[in-house]
Design a protein around this motif. Structure first.
Motif, PDB file in Angstrom:
ATOM      1  N   TRP A  28      22.883 -18.547 -22.231  1.00 36.95           N
ATOM      2  CA  TRP A  28      22.146 -17.402 -23.563  1.00 36.95           C
ATOM      3  C   TRP A  28      20.869 -18.373 -24.102  1.00 36.95           C
ATOM      4  CZ3 TRP A  28      20.759 -18.732 -28.245  1.00 36.95           C
ATOM      5  CH2 TRP A  28      20.640 -17.132 -29.497  1.00 36.95           C
ATOM      6  N   GLN A 274      30.242 -19.462 -29.862  1.00 34.78           N
ATOM      7  CA  GLN A 274      31.345 -19.837 -28.093  1.00 34.78           C
ATOM      8  C   GLN A 274      32.075 -20.670 -28.531  1.00 34.78           C
ATOM      9  OE1 GLN A 274      28.603 -21.872 -24.450  1.00 34.78           O
ATOM     10  NE2 GLN A 274      29.678 -19.587 -23.179  1.00 34.78           N
ATOM     11  N   ARG A 312      32.435 -14.720 -25.540  1.00 36.86           N
ATOM     12  CA  ARG A 312      31.584 -16.038 -25.020  1.00 36.86           C
ATOM     13  C   ARG A 312      32.910 -17.017 -24.584  1.00 36.86           C
ATOM     14  NH1 ARG A 312      26.841 -18.036 -26.734  1.00 36.86           N
ATOM     15  NH2 ARG A 312      26.348 -18.750 -24.310  1.00 36.86           N
TER      16      ARG A 312
END
Length: 437
Positions: A28, A274, A312
């Motif tokens: 990311w 996440q 994610r």
């Protein structure tokens, strides 16, 4: 009530392609989009060149407001005080308790100046001073975060910062009274309803109305993160924060509903958050997946949680808890929950984590609000080299050096040799003037 089955990634460290898939999952980059960088660059340039007028224009455009005068962007102190006075007792008590715990924890972080004298009378040491003025950015888009006000402002107050300037977006001109009340409790000096890159630009460069600060702290969206990185150097930063993260490690002995909700607690922030669970117990991973499906329909932000977990999230099977420890240090999570027996035994092996929540009864959520330690934490694997926000982020260290006549003579000889070795003659002669003949 059972929702549509959730499609969450399931991995095992025994898989031949595990390393590649984990790398892809963790990837990311918060400021990689060139379009975002261009937008932010244009906003910052406009704020730097046109000051208050640019702030009015961008606030009206991005926050759906109708501001005609920059003075409308500042919340007067009496309005802030009234928000605190008007809170229901339960909310006031919760804010007060959280503030007291946060303040008390951070008081333990205060550093003191120190010095010592060598035998010849030379003094060496370090002087600790607080920053003069800091800016705190408090998110205000998809949700309001009074807790972020406390977590950013109170360490600054404990450090001795002279002036705290707070910016928070107010879409449609609306602002949660809890945010104002938290600003009153934390001792914020001035509060502006500004958000996005324009708020960062105002704090970094100053305008006719918004004062320039020495450091900007606090998380925000991708535009805020990009702007913070762009202004670094003109102003100090705490960190460039990415989406919220949680890594839960469980031995399979915790209630699976608890673990599912712990994963939800970070997934509900936004679709890019996440949440990852690691366990050596395959059956337990399936139990948690069942709990996720059972509990998801009961959540107010179910669509965001689903998107986050499917995009994610992951359930990862490990060979054993040693295998889990290696994964912890590779992932370097913002929030780490050790839902295991004897979590203290794990600490010597954990090198990279923003905050560590130890034991089955320690939900990450208490750290977000009222445990005491700061909830502004390193994300996106930056816990490998950075730390939670704290008092030390609002203090500077100055070295102290005072040579006695004897010390100047002794050190001057060494300095002279090294300076001439670098062909810096003025350095050498400056030191040599103090050498006793």
């Amino acid at each position: 009530m059972q929702s549509e089955p959730i499609s969450i990634l399931q991995l095992s460290t025994a898989d031949s392609c595990f390393d590649d898939r984990l790398t892809e999952l963790l990837a990311w980059e918060n400021v990689s989009d060139q379009k975002v960088e261009q937008i932010v660059g244009d906003i910052l340039a406009a704020v730097r060149q046109r000051g208050d007028q640019a702030l009015i224009e961008f606030t009206n455009r991005f926050d759906a407001r109708d501001v005609g005068d920059v003075r409308e962007l500042e919340i007067p102190p009496d309005v802030v005080s009234e928000a605190l006075a008007g809170l229901p007792a339960a909310e006031r008590d919760a804010l007060d308790l959280a503030a007291e715990r946060i303040r008390r924890y951070h008081q333990h972080q205060k550093q003191a100046s120190w010095h010592y004298r060598e035998e010849d009378g030379t003094l060496l040491g370090q002087q600790i001073t607080a920053l003069d003025r800091v800016g705190i950015y408090v998110p205000g888009g998809k949700a309001s975060y009074p807790s972020s006000v406390l977590m950013n402002a109170l360490p600054a107050r404990v450090a001795g910062v002279n002036e705290i300037i707070m910016v928070v977006p107010a879409p449609g001109g609306e602002l949660n009274p809890l945010v104002l009340a938290a600003a009153a409790i934390a001792g914020v000096d001035r509060l502006f309803t500004l958000g996005g890159a324009q708020a960062i630009g105002a704090l970094a460069y100053g305008t006719e109305t918004v004062p320039r600060v020495d450091k900007i702290v606090g998380p925000g969206n991708i535009f805020v993160a990009t702007a913070k990185r762009a202004v670094f150097g003109a102003v100090g930063l705490d960190m460039v924060a990415g989406p919220s993260e949680i890594l839960v490690v469980c031995d399979g002995q915790t209630n699976p509903d608890w673990i599912a909700m712990d994963l939800f607690s970070q997934a509900e922030h936004d679709e890019e958050a996440q949440a990852i669970l690691i366990s050596p117990d395959m059956d337990f991973l399936e139990q948690v997946k069942t709990s996720i499906g059972k509990l998801l329909p009961t959540m107010e932000r179910a669509s965001i949680i689903r998107a986050s977990l499917e995009r994610r999230g992951a359930l990862i099977a490990v060979a054993d808890m040693t295998d889990a420890l290696a994964l912890i240090n590779r992932i370097a999570p913002e929030h780490l929950e050790l839902s295991v027996a004897s979590p203290e035994d794990w600490l010597p092996g954990i090198r990279h984590a923003g905050a560590i929540f130890m034991g089955r009864y320690t939900a990450e959520a208490v750290g977000d609000y009222c445990a005491g330690p700061n909830h502004v934490l390193p994300t996106s694997m930056t816990a490998r080299f950075s730390s939670p926000l704290g008092v030390y982020d609002f203090q500077k260290r100055s070295s102290l050096i005072m040579c006695s006549a004897e010390g100047a003579s002794t050190l001057g000889k060494t300095a002279s040799v090294l300076a001439r070795g670098e062909s810096l003659t003025a350095h050498a002669r400056s030191a040599e003037y103090r050498i006793k003949s």
